[in-house]
Design a protein around this motif. Sequence first.
Motif, mmCIF file in Angstrom:
data_model
loop_
_atom_site.group_PDB
_atom_site.id
_atom_site.type_symbol
_atom_site.label_atom_id
_atom_site.label_comp_id
_atom_site.label_asym_id
_atom_site.label_seq_id
_atom_site.Cartn_x
_atom_site.Cartn_y
_atom_site.Cartn_z
ATOM 1 N N PHE A 99 -15.402 3.777 -19.450
ATOM 2 C CA PHE A 99 -16.152 2.581 -19.830
ATOM 3 C C PHE A 99 -15.989 2.252 -21.318
ATOM 4 C CE2 PHE A 99 -18.350 3.071 -15.804
ATOM 5 C CZ PHE A 99 -18.651 1.762 -15.446
ATOM 6 N N THR A 100 -15.946 3.272 -22.154
ATOM 7 C CA THR A 100 -15.866 3.014 -23.590
ATOM 8 C C THR A 100 -14.477 2.562 -24.035
ATOM 9 O OG1 THR A 100 -15.497 5.396 -23.982
ATOM 10 C CG2 THR A 100 -17.757 4.578 -24.178
ATOM 11 N N LYS A 101 -13.514 2.594 -23.129
ATOM 12 C CA LYS A 101 -12.164 2.120 -23.449
ATOM 13 C C LYS A 101 -11.887 0.722 -22.889
ATOM 14 C CE LYS A 101 -10.129 6.766 -23.543
ATOM 15 N NZ LYS A 101 -9.218 7.707 -22.842
ATOM 16 N N LEU A 102 -12.873 0.116 -22.230
ATOM 17 C CA LEU A 102 -12.661 -1.181 -21.609
ATOM 18 C C LEU A 102 -12.409 -2.274 -22.647
ATOM 19 C CD1 LEU A 102 -15.419 -1.218 -18.812
ATOM 20 C CD2 LEU A 102 -12.971 -0.739 -18.551
ATOM 21 N N THR A 103 -11.519 -3.194 -22.306
ATOM 22 C CA THR A 103 -11.226 -4.350 -23.151
ATOM 23 C C THR A 103 -11.305 -5.615 -22.311
ATOM 24 O OG1 THR A 103 -8.847 -4.132 -22.720
ATOM 25 C CG2 THR A 103 -9.726 -3.038 -24.681
ATOM 26 N N ASP A 104 -11.482 -6.748 -22.973
ATOM 27 C CA ASP A 104 -11.512 -8.015 -22.252
ATOM 28 C C ASP A 104 -10.091 -8.536 -22.059
ATOM 29 O OD1 ASP A 104 -10.711 -9.109 -24.679
ATOM 30 O OD2 ASP A 104 -12.691 -9.915 -25.166
ATOM 31 N N ALA A 105 -9.970 -9.750 -21.506
ATOM 32 C CA ALA A 105 -8.652 -10.319 -21.200
ATOM 33 C C ALA A 105 -7.801 -10.497 -22.449
ATOM 34 C CB ALA A 105 -8.822 -11.658 -20.496
ATOM 35 N N ALA A 106 -8.472 -10.654 -23.602
ATOM 36 C CA ALA A 106 -7.739 -10.848 -24.856
ATOM 37 C C ALA A 106 -7.413 -9.535 -25.552
ATOM 38 C CB ALA A 106 -8.557 -11.738 -25.791
ATOM 39 N N GLY A 107 -7.831 -8.424 -24.930
ATOM 40 C CA GLY A 107 -7.556 -7.116 -25.512
ATOM 41 C C GLY A 107 -8.626 -6.636 -26.469
ATOM 42 N N LYS A 108 -9.716 -7.402 -26.603
ATOM 43 C CA LYS A 108 -10.807 -7.004 -27.490
ATOM 44 C C LYS A 108 -11.705 -5.997 -26.786
ATOM 45 C CE LYS A 108 -14.681 -8.891 -30.142
ATOM 46 N NZ LYS A 108 -15.475 -10.126 -30.459
#
Length: 460
Positions: free
Chosen positions: A308-317
Motif C-alpha cells: 500500500f505504501t508503494k502505490l502511485t496514481d496514474a501520473a506516477g505520483k
Amino acid sequence: MITFRQRIRTAAVALVTVTALAACGGTSGGSANGTIEYWLWDSAQQPGYQKCADAFEKQNPDLKIHISQYGWDAYWSKLTAGFIADTAPDVFTDHLSKFAQYVDLKVLRPLDDLAPTSDIKDGDYQEGLAELWKGQDGKRYGAPKDWDTIAMFYDVAALKAAGVDPADLQSLTWNAQDGGTFEKLVAHLTIDTKGVRGDEPGFDKSSVKTHGLASEGSGGGGWGQTQWSAFTGSAGWEATDKNPWGTQFNLDQPELQDTLSWYFGLVQKGYMASYEEIGGANAIGTDKQIQSGTAAMGLSGSWMISTFTKLTDAAGKKLEIGLAPTPIGPGGKRASMFNGLADSVTTLSKQPESAAKWVKFLSGEECQNIIGQSGVVFPARPTGTDLAIAYNKNERKLDVTPFTQQVKDKTTFLFPVTTNAADIAALMAPRFDAIYIGSEPVSSLTKLNSQLNDLFKVAQ
C-alpha cells in the motif's frame, strides 16, 4: 490400508487442479548435498530472507540456502505436487489454513524430534503464536516466523475530498441493523458516475465510480479474513466449538448470518463492489481498487503495508495512504483475526537435521530482527515487531497502531485450525461466492454447516 502416496493423492484432488499438477516443474526438492531448498510465496519478503540466508551461511559454511519464491496459488499447487513426486523442498513457509491437513497426511516432521529445534520455547514469541503450530499429538510442526492482524487502509485524498476528518475513523461503530457510523461513512465516500454521493438524494447505485468500501471477494476460502471476519468477530461469533482442533462449526448461528446479510447487503446498496466488478478467484485486491479510485478504503492485512505504501496514481505520483482500526462492534469492542506463518520441515527432506538448523535460525532473534528492520511484516518475536514498528514510523511515516493495538488490547481471535481443511475450503468457497453474487440466501449456510460437521463423522 491406505498408503502414504494414496493419502497425498486424495488430498491433492481438493488442493490443486489436474492442470496445475501437469504443469508442475522447476527446482527439485529436498536434497542431501548440503543445499537446503527453502520455499516461500511472498516476493516482498524474499530480500529479507535472503539476508537471513547469507548470515546463516556465514555461520554454517558447509550449508547453502536456495530460496524459491512462487505466487500464492502456484505455491500450494507446486508444494502438493512436490509431495506426490518427491520434489518437495526441505523447508517451506506454512499457513494455518494448510497446516492441519499436512499434519494429518504426515508430510511434516515434528520439530521436537530434531535436535536444532527441540528446544523452541512458546514464550519467546508473541502470546499464542507458537501454540498454534502444535498438532493434536502435542508435537510442534512449525516454528513461528510472523503474525498479522487486520485494519483499514484508506485514500487520504478521498477522505479530504469528502470532508472527513481521519480522526473520526478511530471511533467508528457498526451493527447489523443499520450499519452504524461505519456504514454512514461508507455511504458518504461512495460516489456515482454523476458525482452524487451515496448518502445524497439522486444517488445511482447502478452506476458507481467510487465505492466507499473495497471488496476482496466472498471470503469463503479463508474464513473471511480480510472480508467480514472483523465484523463477525466483533459480533461475538466463533467459527468452531473450540480452536484449534474444533469439531463442530457455527455457521448456523444468527451472529454470523445476520452480520453477513448486512455485509453483503452493502453490495446491493452500491457501497461495495460486486462480484462481477472485482472478479472471482483472481479478484482485484483492495490495493488496486484504492489505487484506481474505484474504492476509497478497505480492510486488509498487515502483510500488505509495504504494498500500500508503494502505490502511485496514474501520473506516477505517490498516493498518500492512511490506516484506521476495524470498527467497534455491537459488544462494544473491535476485533481482528490473528494469524501467523511458520516454517516447517518436510518428511521428504534428506537432511532433516540441517533443515531444522535453518528453521531454528529463521525463528531466532538474529533473523527476525533482520526481517523487522525490513518493515515488511511483524516478526513473531517481540523485538522484531518493535523494529518493524520503528521502520514504519521512521521510514514510511506511518503509524501502524491499528494493527498492533488489537494484540495489546487482546481483541484478536485465532484463525480456525481444524482437520479436513482442504475439504472445508472446497465446500465453503462456492457457497460464499453464491451469497456474494446474490444467487443464494445467507440462510443456506445452515445446510453448509451440516455438511462441514459431517466431514468429522466421516473422519471418525
